[in-house]
Enzyme design. Sequence first.
Site, PDB file in Angstrom:
ATOM      1  N   GLU A  11      33.660  -2.044  82.612  1.00 19.50           N
ATOM      2  CA  GLU A  11      33.895  -2.741  81.272  1.00 19.50           C
ATOM      3  C   GLU A  11      32.543  -2.659  80.663  1.00 19.50           C
ATOM      4  O   GLU A  11      31.247  -2.757  80.976  1.00 19.50           O
ATOM      5  CB  GLU A  11      34.039  -4.108  81.615  1.00 19.50           C
ATOM      6  CG  GLU A  11      34.218  -4.986  80.271  1.00 19.50           C
ATOM      7  CD  GLU A  11      35.466  -4.768  79.499  1.00 19.50           C
ATOM      8  OE1 GLU A  11      35.262  -4.447  78.361  1.00 19.50           O
ATOM      9  OE2 GLU A  11      36.594  -4.718  79.863  1.00 19.50           O
ATOM     10  N   ARG A  48      27.853   3.982  82.693  1.00 28.13           N
ATOM     11  CA  ARG A  48      28.966   4.208  83.368  1.00 28.13           C
ATOM     12  C   ARG A  48      28.758   5.442  83.950  1.00 28.13           C
ATOM     13  O   ARG A  48      27.770   6.314  83.829  1.00 28.13           O
ATOM     14  CB  ARG A  48      30.018   4.502  82.445  1.00 28.13           C
ATOM     15  CG  ARG A  48      30.708   3.433  81.539  1.00 28.13           C
ATOM     16  CD  ARG A  48      31.813   3.680  80.677  1.00 28.13           C
ATOM     17  NE  ARG A  48      31.003   4.719  79.624  1.00 28.13           N
ATOM     18  CZ  ARG A  48      31.821   5.360  78.710  1.00 28.13           C
ATOM     19  NH1 ARG A  48      33.324   5.331  78.672  1.00 28.13           N
ATOM     20  NH2 ARG A  48      31.348   6.198  77.878  1.00 28.13           N
ATOM     21  N   ASP A  80      24.480   3.998  77.986  1.00 30.04           N
ATOM     22  CA  ASP A  80      25.484   4.029  78.468  1.00 30.04           C
ATOM     23  C   ASP A  80      25.395   4.041  80.274  1.00 30.04           C
ATOM     24  O   ASP A  80      25.028   4.849  80.708  1.00 30.04           O
ATOM     25  CB  ASP A  80      26.395   4.996  78.065  1.00 30.04           C
ATOM     26  CG  ASP A  80      27.720   5.330  78.786  1.00 30.04           C
ATOM     27  OD1 ASP A  80      27.965   4.540  79.590  1.00 30.04           O
ATOM     28  OD2 ASP A  80      28.367   6.167  78.214  1.00 30.04           O
ATOM     29  N   VAL A 139      40.473  10.246  81.822  1.00 31.51           N
ATOM     30  CA  VAL A 139      39.226   9.140  82.631  1.00 31.51           C
ATOM     31  C   VAL A 139      39.095   8.089  81.709  1.00 31.51           C
ATOM     32  O   VAL A 139      38.191   8.387  80.722  1.00 31.51           O
ATOM     33  CB  VAL A 139      38.125   9.911  83.127  1.00 31.51           C
ATOM     34  CG1 VAL A 139      37.418   9.060  83.863  1.00 31.51           C
ATOM     35  CG2 VAL A 139      38.554  10.977  84.156  1.00 31.51           C
TER      36      VAL A 139
END
Length: 195
Positions: free
Chosen positions: A92, A128, A126, A50
């Site tokens: 990104e 994400r 982070d 991933v």
Amino acid sequence: MSKPTTVAAKLPTKWGDFTIYALEKASDGKEHVALVMGDLDSREPMLVRVHSECLTGDAFSSLRCDCGPQLEAAMQKIAELGRGMIIYLRQEGRGIGLINKIKAYALQDEGMDTVEANLNLGFEADQRTFEVAGEILDSLNISSIKLMTNNPRKVAALKAENIDVVERVPMKYGRNPHNESYLSTKHGKLGHFLD
């Protein structure tokens, strides 16, 4: 939840022939892809990486990170095995976007580490998420994987999506003098499995 729709085509690469699946209706509204080599129907766990989008590392071979070398190593491992998948997530700069990633680079040039730079810009360390990777695996009927990662959050997120992560395969590629601090921060502040 309905499965995202996919379109597929052949994608020859320097590592061999893959099939590229583009996801049209992921829950986050973004377009993601999965590169697949080999049999999707096998009952054996699929080797999976991933990988979050990194324009500077993946396309421009930046030495500030280890992203490009990890992506290439994953493609090579899959080619050697003859079966595997790379899920390429469009998030990104640890989820802050390209412009903010470059702003974070500028703060790092002034002495901040990657976590401090993101926090200074008003983001989490982070941002994400990896749930959509579970959606992609589910849409391709993959429920058991060997996950190529150093990130414990990826393992936990996929397990939470009912993906059986039978093994974590370390990805220790791309260390160089330009990213020593970056890798130390990933290990020390983000808990990545690195020496």
